[in-house]
Design a protein around this motif. Structure first.
Motif, mmCIF file in Angstrom:
data_model
loop_
_atom_site.group_PDB
_atom_site.id
_atom_site.type_symbol
_atom_site.label_atom_id
_atom_site.label_comp_id
_atom_site.label_asym_id
_atom_site.label_seq_id
_atom_site.Cartn_x
_atom_site.Cartn_y
_atom_site.Cartn_z
ATOM 1 N N TYR A 209 -41.570 -34.588 31.173
ATOM 2 C CA TYR A 209 -41.436 -34.576 30.401
ATOM 3 C C TYR A 209 -41.240 -35.597 29.067
ATOM 4 C CZ TYR A 209 -40.563 -31.581 25.872
ATOM 5 O OH TYR A 209 -40.925 -30.443 24.290
ATOM 6 N N PRO A 210 -42.795 -35.373 27.878
ATOM 7 C CA PRO A 210 -43.255 -36.364 27.086
ATOM 8 C C PRO A 210 -42.439 -36.783 25.713
ATOM 9 C CG PRO A 210 -44.665 -34.155 26.757
ATOM 10 C CD PRO A 210 -43.649 -34.417 28.208
ATOM 11 N N HIS A 211 -41.114 -35.759 25.304
ATOM 12 C CA HIS A 211 -40.483 -36.002 24.746
ATOM 13 C C HIS A 211 -39.000 -35.888 25.383
ATOM 14 C CE1 HIS A 211 -43.174 -34.909 20.979
ATOM 15 N NE2 HIS A 211 -43.731 -33.783 21.574
ATOM 16 N N LEU B 57 -40.783 -27.243 37.662
ATOM 17 C CA LEU B 57 -39.660 -27.988 36.866
ATOM 18 C C LEU B 57 -38.250 -28.384 37.182
ATOM 19 C CD1 LEU B 57 -40.721 -29.223 33.625
ATOM 20 C CD2 LEU B 57 -39.836 -26.970 32.848
ATOM 21 N N ILE B 58 -38.149 -29.868 37.335
ATOM 22 C CA ILE B 58 -36.473 -30.142 37.439
ATOM 23 C C ILE B 58 -36.096 -30.413 37.240
ATOM 24 C CG2 ILE B 58 -35.990 -31.558 39.389
ATOM 25 C CD1 ILE B 58 -38.016 -29.645 40.759
ATOM 26 N N ASP B 59 -34.577 -30.146 36.832
ATOM 27 C CA ASP B 59 -33.915 -30.940 35.757
ATOM 28 C C ASP B 59 -33.535 -32.133 36.372
ATOM 29 O OD1 ASP B 59 -31.045 -31.462 34.693
ATOM 30 O OD2 ASP B 59 -31.569 -29.453 33.548
ATOM 31 N N THR C 236 -33.794 -31.904 27.257
ATOM 32 C CA THR C 236 -35.142 -32.898 26.981
ATOM 33 C C THR C 236 -35.465 -33.444 28.123
ATOM 34 O OG1 THR C 236 -34.152 -34.362 26.211
ATOM 35 C CG2 THR C 236 -35.450 -32.702 24.874
ATOM 36 N N CYS C 237 -34.573 -33.314 29.196
ATOM 37 C CA CYS C 237 -34.469 -33.608 30.052
ATOM 38 C C CYS C 237 -35.007 -33.124 31.402
ATOM 39 C CB CYS C 237 -33.513 -34.929 30.283
ATOM 40 S SG CYS C 237 -32.602 -35.563 29.383
ATOM 41 N N ALA C 238 -36.486 -33.177 31.466
ATOM 42 C CA ALA C 238 -37.654 -32.954 32.874
ATOM 43 C C ALA C 238 -38.496 -33.540 33.453
ATOM 44 C CB ALA C 238 -36.988 -31.389 32.898
ATOM 45 N N SER D 78 -32.024 -38.962 27.012
ATOM 46 C CA SER D 78 -31.467 -38.908 27.798
ATOM 47 C C SER D 78 -30.533 -38.242 26.681
ATOM 48 C CB SER D 78 -31.353 -40.278 27.647
ATOM 49 O OG SER D 78 -32.287 -40.415 28.698
ATOM 50 N N SER D 79 -29.995 -38.833 25.877
ATOM 51 C CA SER D 79 -29.270 -38.050 24.882
ATOM 52 C C SER D 79 -29.265 -37.031 24.129
ATOM 53 C CB SER D 79 -29.392 -38.126 22.811
ATOM 54 O OG SER D 79 -29.922 -37.747 22.595
ATOM 55 N N ASP D 80 -30.340 -35.747 24.784
ATOM 56 C CA ASP D 80 -30.732 -34.287 24.400
ATOM 57 C C ASP D 80 -31.140 -33.546 26.261
ATOM 58 O OD1 ASP D 80 -30.999 -31.725 23.642
ATOM 59 O OD2 ASP D 80 -32.700 -31.826 22.944
#
Length: 420
Positions: free
Chosen positions: A33-35, A57-59, A43-45, A38-40
């Motif tokens: 994911y372009p944005h 779409l993997i977590d 958005t980590c996918a 790690s603190s959010d």
């Protein structure tokens, strides 16, 4: 000063994977994911496309499947893509490289399922119009605009727009640049991408006589007077055009736009001995500068493996994977090799990825290098003078003798900052 980096300076150790995801079959493509932050955790996918499987779409924290996107062909059959990537703003997912038709499926990230916009490279699969071949690469220009300016792109450069993208195909190898905002004819089977600009490949014809084009090193970008343009002209012969075309004929394996914000597209091809740079300033309205090859970066690419290349954060250094067990480091502006990383007696280098360490207060960056090649047990046995029947009779002892090495390695090198 030139600083050498070799494998002897690196202490190899076994790493423990932070995330493990078991795909249903061979993984063909993935995209972060372009944005991602790690603190959010939201958005980590990452996207993952594997053979005979839908797009997942993997977590990135739990390896759970967040969503599934299913592209269907004209026969209402689910077909897995060869290439999958996010758009620069992250709101769309592009899936391409289908065996049954010349199409791109565009999904909305927030709407999983089978609903997608179908973009066709031609009216039909066998029609003579449009780009031919199976799609092997999709690339977007570096996007520097904010979320509110997703329609207009970055100010000052018309190529910084998520609607513009480049598409590369396998044999016959070709590169086209599209803008999906262009109007097209009504087609119940999907939107036909018209007015695609051919960079190289079929549909790109050149005359045999020598043609005069303005030189890149002299003159401006079209704003100088006529006298200065005439002084800056340079002979661009048909032989040079043919050389660039021949290097892309085997099929495109990677496309990357310049991170420096220039109108430059870089490409790598199958069994090609160079990474090529293409001048795309005609797309910005400067028709006096047609699309042409402007630089090449040599490598040993005589292999069917996909050999990658990448840039530093400023787009001034290029790291090129090579079959001769090294990573070549080039100055992008001069196309001269400034250094190389020798990996020793390992397998060929096929993947590179650069990460700047400026945020940690260090100069330079970290370069991840992937090494490996497919190993064949039958070849090992024949080289040792053994047959497959002997191996069966010997039992466990023969299995130890013919045990294959690890299929690949992942190394991290610390590289200096060559251009300041």
């Amino acid at each position: 000063t030139r600083t050498s980096v070799s494998s002897s300076d690196i202490s190899l150790a076994c790493w423990k994977a932070a995330l493990h995801y078991q795909a249903g079959d061979t993984i063909r493509s993935y995209s972060w994911y372009p944005h991602m932050n790690s603190s959010d955790p939201s958005t980590c996918a990452l996207l993952c496309a594997s053979r005979d499987q839908p797009i997942h779409l993997i977590d990135a924290y739990t390896s759970a499947i967040r969503a599934t996107y299913r592209p269907y062909n004209g026969l209402d059959e689910m077909e897995s893509p060869t290439v999958v990537t996010f758009s620069p703003e992250g709101g769309r997912i592009f899936a391409a490289g289908f065996r049954t038709d010349r199409t791109l499926h565009v999904f909305r990230t927030e709407l999983p399922g089978r609903e997608s916009d179908v973009l066709r490279l031609g009216k039909t699969r066998r029609s003579k119009d449009g780009q031919k071949g199976m799609i092997s690469a999709v690339a977007f220009p570096q996007y520097h605009g904010s979320a509110d300016s997703s329609e207009g792109g970055a100010i000052g450069n018309p190529l910084h727009n998520p609607a513009i993208f480049a598409v590369g195909c396998y044999s016959p190898g070709s590169i086209y640049v599209y803008d999906d905002r262009m109007p097209s004819e009504d087609n119940p089977a999907g939107t036909v991408l018209h007015s695609g600009i051919c960079v190289v490949g079929h549909g790109k014809a050149f005359s045999r006589r020598k043609r005069r084009f303005p030189s890149m090193s002299k003159g401006g970008r079209g704003g100088d007077d006529q006298a200065e343009e005439e002084e800056g002209e340079d002979m661009f012969s048909a032989a040079k055009v043919k050389w660039y075309q021949s290097r892309a004929r085997g099929g495109i394996t990677q496309l990357t736009w310049s991170p420096a914000g220039d109108h430059i597209l870089y490409s790598a091809s199958r069994r090609s001995d160079a990474v090529l740079a293409w001048d795309l300033r005609m797309l910005s309205g400067d028709a006096s500068r047609p699309i042409c090859g402007m630089a090449s970066y040599a490598r040993d690419g005589d292999t069917n493996q996909r050999l990658e290349f990448c840039f530093d954060e400023y787009g001034k250094q290029m790291f090129v994977a090579s079959r001769d067990r090294c990573v070549k480091i080039y100055d992008v502006a001069t196309a001269k090799m400034v250094d190389k990383i020798e990996t020793g007696d390992a397998d060929p280098v096929n993947g590179v990825s650069y990460k700047s360490t400026a945020a940690w207060g260090r100069n330079g960056g970290l370069l991840s290098v992937a090494l490996g090649a497919r190993q064949f047990s039958d070849c090992k046995c024949k080289e040792n003078g053994q047959s497959s029947d002997d191996d069966d009779n010997n039992g466990e002892d023969s299995e130890d003798k013919t045990m294959l090495p690890a299929p690949g390695e992942l190394r991290v090198y610390q590289v200096p900052q060559y251009n300041k």
